[in-house]
Structure formats: structure tokens, C-alpha cells
Design an enzyme around this catalytic site. Structure first.
Site, PDB file in Angstrom:
ATOM      1  N   SER A 110       0.838  -1.201   0.000  1.00 47.30           N
ATOM      2  CA  SER A 110       0.000   0.000   0.000  1.00 47.30           C
ATOM      3  C   SER A 110       0.874   1.252   0.000  1.00 47.30           C
ATOM      4  O   SER A 110       1.606   1.493  -0.948  1.00 47.30           O
ATOM      5  CB  SER A 110      -0.965  -0.027   1.194  1.00 47.30           C
ATOM      6  N   GLU A 210      -3.215  -1.622  -8.001  1.00 45.96           N
ATOM      7  CA  GLU A 210      -4.385  -1.968  -7.192  1.00 45.96           C
ATOM      8  C   GLU A 210      -4.823  -0.718  -6.437  1.00 45.96           C
ATOM      9  O   GLU A 210      -4.056   0.229  -6.283  1.00 45.96           O
ATOM     10  CB  GLU A 210      -4.061  -3.116  -6.225  1.00 45.96           C
ATOM     11  N   HIS A 279      -6.008  -4.912  -1.325  1.00 46.12           N
ATOM     12  CA  HIS A 279      -6.256  -4.715   0.100  1.00 46.12           C
ATOM     13  C   HIS A 279      -7.225  -5.726   0.700  1.00 46.12           C
ATOM     14  O   HIS A 279      -7.338  -5.812   1.922  1.00 46.12           O
ATOM     15  CB  HIS A 279      -6.812  -3.298   0.344  1.00 46.12           C
TER      16      HIS A 279
END
Length: 307
Positions: A110, A210, A279
Site C-alpha cells: 500500500s 491496485e 487490500h
């Protein structure tokens, strides 16, 4: 040329850092215990539990923990406790030359994409994007994710097709075969680096992306920002992970809408979607900076330990 760090083995010591957001002690403890059960020795760096609000302590302290983890010979690898926000803020405090002299596994996800891109672009270090110590191993991590993590970081996943979770499949978008370095990560972080010293450039690479909880217009804006900055010029392939938006607590798959946005400028670039990377749900651990071969027709992704 890529710097590929040595694989993990049982008994290796892993430094745990918090280069972005703060983490709770209990969550960190669960994650460390879970990884210790697989034979690793976890050691938290001094400032791993510091901070409040949205940063895990000062920029200088977070950077110091990272630098010390790289330069201390006691550590064989470095794992982030979580993402959140804040990694971009410490880039200016890092000594990339010293890091390149002591290449080690760095595992993050992330927000950590910013650090991973900088390490790849500046010194060619291959890093690993996957479940983190607390936000990952400290929660209800699927067995598929655990297996992928362990096999990738112990060197067992090279040169064979990455697995797909039962009941899922990779989705062909634009046929073809793409080979190059695997780069990318979180879309918001890639877009946020535009205009900085570490502006993303995906030429001759296969880019994986993503995102979570971003409305479609903001995804459009981030993709457009990257495209206008020249990030996608010369890209060889696109691999799309999960794009999920929660509405009233319920996850909604944005796959079709995101594919349509990218298809507007991707042309005949080979593209594969539906990758277990994101996630939510079972996920791969990916070696960012490694060589990758993506065969869309075969629905196959293979990463190779190639310098």
C-alpha cells in the site's frame, strides 16, 4: 541491473519497522507471533510503536529505523508493520548508497509502494509487496496469502506460474505476451509521486496496480495524471489487481470500470486483470523490480530471479 536480496530461511532475524502509519501493540504482537511460528525471529525497531493520529512518530525517527535495519548486520530482512500514510515523507532522509551496499528483503504494501518505487528507481533493489506484520499476519490472513508470502520470500516461487485462489481466475483483457521488470503497486502512491524526484516511469516494464475505496472519478484522475506525466510511455504490459470500493460497508468490484478507463489509452498493450493482489481477499506477494513474463492467453504470470 537488479539487486535481488538473499531469500529468507528458518532462524533469520527480521527487523520490524513502521515507516508510515501508527500501529497498536496488540495487533503488532499477533503478527510477530504468527511469523515466529514459522521459524523467524522478529525484532521491532525502537520507534515501531510510536506516533499518534496518522504518522508513526517523526519523519527522522521512522527513517532512522529503516536505515538502521538495512545497515545492521544482525538483520536478514525488513518487514513493515503496516501502510497507512507517511512513507513519502521519509524519502529525503534516506541514504540510498548505503542501502545499496547492504541489500535485504524489504516487505511492505500500500503506502509502502512509494518507498519501494524509490528503492527500485534509485538503486535497483527488488522489494516485496504483500501482507505486512500487523496489517496482514496480525489479522485473519487467508491461508493462500500465507503460503504465497512464505514461498516467495524463501525463494520457492521463482520461475513457475503464480497460483490463483480456488474459485478465482485471471481475466484476459488484451491478448499478447509481455516481459519486463514488474513495477507499480498502489495507484494512489504512484500518482502522488508524479512531479517528484521519484516520478514513476514504466518504460519497458510490466506495471501492476491496485486500489481500495477510491471513487471511479478519482481513479480516473490518478490514471490520467500518470498518463499525462509520461509514466505509461513504452510500458510493455499491465497487470490489474483488485479495485474495490466499499459502499455502505459492502465491497463493490470496480474491475470492469477500471479496465474501461485503462483501455482508453492502453491500445494493444497486453493486459491481464483479476490478479489476487490488493487490500482485500487472498493475495500474492510480488517481487517488485523482478523480471516477469505475463502470457495473457495462458492466463499466466511468472516471476524470475534474474539480475
Amino acid at each position: 541491473m537488479a539487486l535481488i536480496p538473499p531469500a529468507l530461511k528458518s532462524g533469520d532475524r527480521i527487523a520490524v519497522i513502521s515507516p508510515a502509519g501508527p500501529i497498536k501493540k496488540a495487533e503488532l504482537g499477533r503478527g510477530m507471533a504468527a511469523l515466529a511460528a514459522h521459524g523467524f525471529v522478529l525484532e521491532p525497531m525502537p520507534h515501531v510503536l510510536e506516533g499518534s493520529a496518522y504518522l508513526a512518530g517523526s519523519d527522522e525517527d521512522r527513517a532512522r529505523d529503516l536505515m538502521n535495519a538495512f545497515t545492521d548486520d544482525r538483520f536478514d530482512a525488513i518487514a513493515c508493520s503496516r501502510g497507512g500514510y507517511g512513507t513519502m515523507r521519509i524519502l529525503k532522509y534516506l541514504d540510498f548508497e548505503r542501502i545499496s551496499a547492504s541489500p535485504k528483503i524489504l516487505l511492505g504494501f500500500s503506502d509502502i509502494s512509494a518507498l519501494q518505487w524509490a528503492l527500485w528507481q534509485r538503486v535497483g533493489l527488488v522489494t516485496f509487496s504483500g501482507p505486512q506484520v500487523a496489517r496482514g499476519w496480525g489479522g485473519e490472513l487467508p491461508e493462500f496469502s500465507k503460503k504465497c508470502w512464505l514461498e516467495m520470500l524463501t525463494g520457492q516461487a521463482w520461475s513457475k506460474p503464480l497460483p490463483v485462489p480456488e474459485g478465482e481466475e485471471l481475466i484476459p483483457v488484451q491478448h499478447g505476451v509481455a516481459e519486463g521488470r514488474l513495477v507499480g503497486g498502489n495507484l494512489a502512491m504512484m500518482a502522488s509521486l508524479c512531479g517528484t524526484t521519484d516520478t514513476p516511469l514504466f518504460r519497458d516494464a510490466v506495471v501492476v496496480l491496485e486500489e481500495i475505496d477510491e471513487p471511479l472519478y478519482r481513479i480516473d484522475r490518478m490514471l490520467t495524471q500518470l498518463r499525462l506525466s509520461g509514466a505509461f510511455d513504452g510500458v510493455r504490459g499491465i497487470l490489474l489487481g483488485r479495485f474495490v470500493q466499499h459502499v455502505k460497508g459492502q465491497p463493490q468490484d470496480q474491475h470492469e470500470a477500471v479496465v474501461k478507463l485503462i483501455a482508453e489509452f492502453a491500445g494493444d498493450i497486453p493486459m491481464l486483470a483479476g490478479a489476487p493482489y490488493g487490500h482485500v481477499g487472498p493475495m500474492w506477494t510480488l517481487p517488485l523490480g523482478s523480471w516477469v513474463r505475463m502470457d495473457v492467453q495462458k492466463r499466466e504470470v511468472v516471476v524470475e530471479n534474474r539480475v
